[in-house]
Design an enzyme around this catalytic site. Sequence first.
Site, PDB file in Angstrom:
ATOM      1  N   LYS A 110      -6.857  -6.079   0.448  1.00 61.47           N
ATOM      2  CA  LYS A 110      -5.756  -5.112   0.563  1.00 61.47           C
ATOM      3  C   LYS A 110      -6.023  -3.873  -0.302  1.00 61.47           C
ATOM      4  CE  LYS A 110      -2.523  -7.941  -0.957  1.00 61.47           C
ATOM      5  NZ  LYS A 110      -3.295  -9.126  -1.382  1.00 61.47           N
ATOM      6  N   ARG A 161     -14.445  -9.506  -9.654  1.00 58.94           N
ATOM      7  CA  ARG A 161     -14.047  -8.095  -9.620  1.00 58.94           C
ATOM      8  C   ARG A 161     -13.704  -7.571 -11.020  1.00 58.94           C
ATOM      9  NH1 ARG A 161      -8.548  -8.223  -5.828  1.00 58.94           N
ATOM     10  NH2 ARG A 161      -7.189  -9.173  -7.388  1.00 58.94           N
ATOM     11  N   ARG A 203      -2.251 -18.316  -8.311  1.00 57.72           N
ATOM     12  CA  ARG A 203      -1.733 -17.227  -7.478  1.00 57.72           C
ATOM     13  C   ARG A 203      -1.851 -17.572  -5.986  1.00 57.72           C
ATOM     14  NH1 ARG A 203      -5.054 -12.335  -9.401  1.00 57.72           N
ATOM     15  NH2 ARG A 203      -3.821 -11.156  -7.910  1.00 57.72           N
ATOM     16  N   ARG A 219       6.655  -9.746  -0.990  1.00 57.52           N
ATOM     17  CA  ARG A 219       5.953 -11.003  -1.256  1.00 57.52           C
ATOM     18  C   ARG A 219       6.869 -12.204  -1.079  1.00 57.52           C
ATOM     19  NH1 ARG A 219       1.825  -8.686  -5.016  1.00 57.52           N
ATOM     20  NH2 ARG A 219       0.250 -10.237  -5.484  1.00 57.52           N
ATOM     21  N   ARG A 262      -9.231  -8.138 -14.859  1.00 55.37           N
ATOM     22  CA  ARG A 262      -7.788  -8.394 -15.019  1.00 55.37           C
ATOM     23  C   ARG A 262      -7.583  -9.803 -15.547  1.00 55.37           C
ATOM     24  NH1 ARG A 262      -5.111  -6.883  -9.308  1.00 55.37           N
ATOM     25  NH2 ARG A 262      -3.898  -8.710  -9.857  1.00 55.37           N
TER      26      ARG A 262
HETATM   27  P1  AMP Z   1      -1.308  -7.752  -7.379  1.00 54.23           P
HETATM   28  O1  AMP Z   1      -1.937  -6.655  -8.148  1.00 54.23           O
HETATM   29  O2  AMP Z   1      -0.662  -7.298  -6.103  1.00 54.23           O
HETATM   30  O3  AMP Z   1      -2.217  -8.930  -7.157  1.00 54.23           O
HETATM   31  O4  AMP Z   1      -0.097  -8.280  -8.287  1.00 54.23           O
HETATM   32  C1  AMP Z   1      -0.317  -8.812  -9.568  1.00 54.23           C
HETATM   33  C2  AMP Z   1       0.910  -9.582 -10.021  1.00 54.23           C
HETATM   34  O5  AMP Z   1       2.036  -8.698 -10.096  1.00 54.23           O
HETATM   35  C3  AMP Z   1       1.352 -10.706  -9.104  1.00 54.23           C
HETATM   36  O6  AMP Z   1       0.608 -11.910  -9.332  1.00 54.23           O
HETATM   37  C4  AMP Z   1       2.818 -10.830  -9.493  1.00 54.23           C
HETATM   38  O7  AMP Z   1       2.962 -11.500 -10.740  1.00 54.23           O
HETATM   39  C5  AMP Z   1       3.229  -9.384  -9.708  1.00 54.23           C
HETATM   40  N1  AMP Z   1       3.728  -8.772  -8.466  1.00 54.23           N
HETATM   41  C6  AMP Z   1       3.161  -7.733  -7.785  1.00 54.23           C
HETATM   42  N2  AMP Z   1       3.885  -7.449  -6.695  1.00 54.23           N
HETATM   43  C7  AMP Z   1       4.920  -8.317  -6.672  1.00 54.23           C
HETATM   44  C8  AMP Z   1       5.998  -8.548  -5.782  1.00 54.23           C
HETATM   45  N3  AMP Z   1       6.157  -7.818  -4.660  1.00 54.23           N
HETATM   46  N4  AMP Z   1       6.864  -9.545  -6.082  1.00 54.23           N
HETATM   47  C9  AMP Z   1       6.737 -10.280  -7.188  1.00 54.23           C
HETATM   48  N5  AMP Z   1       5.738 -10.138  -8.062  1.00 54.23           N
HETATM   49  C10 AMP Z   1       4.821  -9.167  -7.817  1.00 54.23           C
END
Ligand code: AMP
Length: 241
Positions: A34, A146, A190, A109, A179
Amino acid sequence: MVGVLVSGHASMTSRAETQKPLVVILMGPPGAGKGTHAGPLSGQLGIPHISTGDLFRENIRAETPLGKQAKGFMDKGNLVPDELVLDMLFDRVARVDCKGGYILDGFPRTIPQAKALDIRLADKVQLVVLNFNLPDAAIIERVTGRIACKDCGRPFHKKFDPPKNESICDACGGKLIQRDDDKEEIIRKRLEVYRAQTEPLIHYYAQQKEVLKEIDSRKEKAQVFHDVMEALPPIHAAAVR
Ligand code: AMP
């Protein structure tokens, strides 16, 4: 008719529909591509890329109250509660740069998030949901390798897209970091969270007419991007041909 297409254009898209701002939702498990495709897609379409994960990470860096609240959930691989996500996201998409449409990466999500978005969008936009598919083994390999520049955010991969110097950004000379939530035990958590809370959204969007498009992320990067462009409604895809 359920609008699930593997690729190709939605043939029945009406003219009125194509004149509305385009909102693209990038769905799929962490590491499925993504973020990789969001930047180029944003450049091609001229609409902003909005990642809720990035918004939280900015809040964490700036040590805001929201960042402090979100960090505990993120570090464990859990989702941040819906009410914190919704306010942050809706504030962001209310900005003027989103008037012509936007790309959502990592949102929605959960089903409540998707319902809140539907209420907000009503029928004012043309919605496309791109669902990136990748098997778990490939996800683990991609995510644990990554790294990204601490300063400019440019992503690299230790194996598939290595920087010239192991720990320095090719673009700006900044330090490359992993990260915290890309470590293997956290990415496994996750993925569990994704299957339980986010995957049901595929069925949710499959029930909306001609909205959901499947993207096979096992293919080579340029081919995946080509498939992404092909999955867009004709007027938007044609604009960048
Ligand atoms: P990402 O960078 O999209 O993988 O998001 C990293 C982390 O941010 C996720 O594992 C969640 O803890 C939090 N997060 C990001 N977007 C959301 C969302 N739409 N709803 C809930 N938690 C989120």
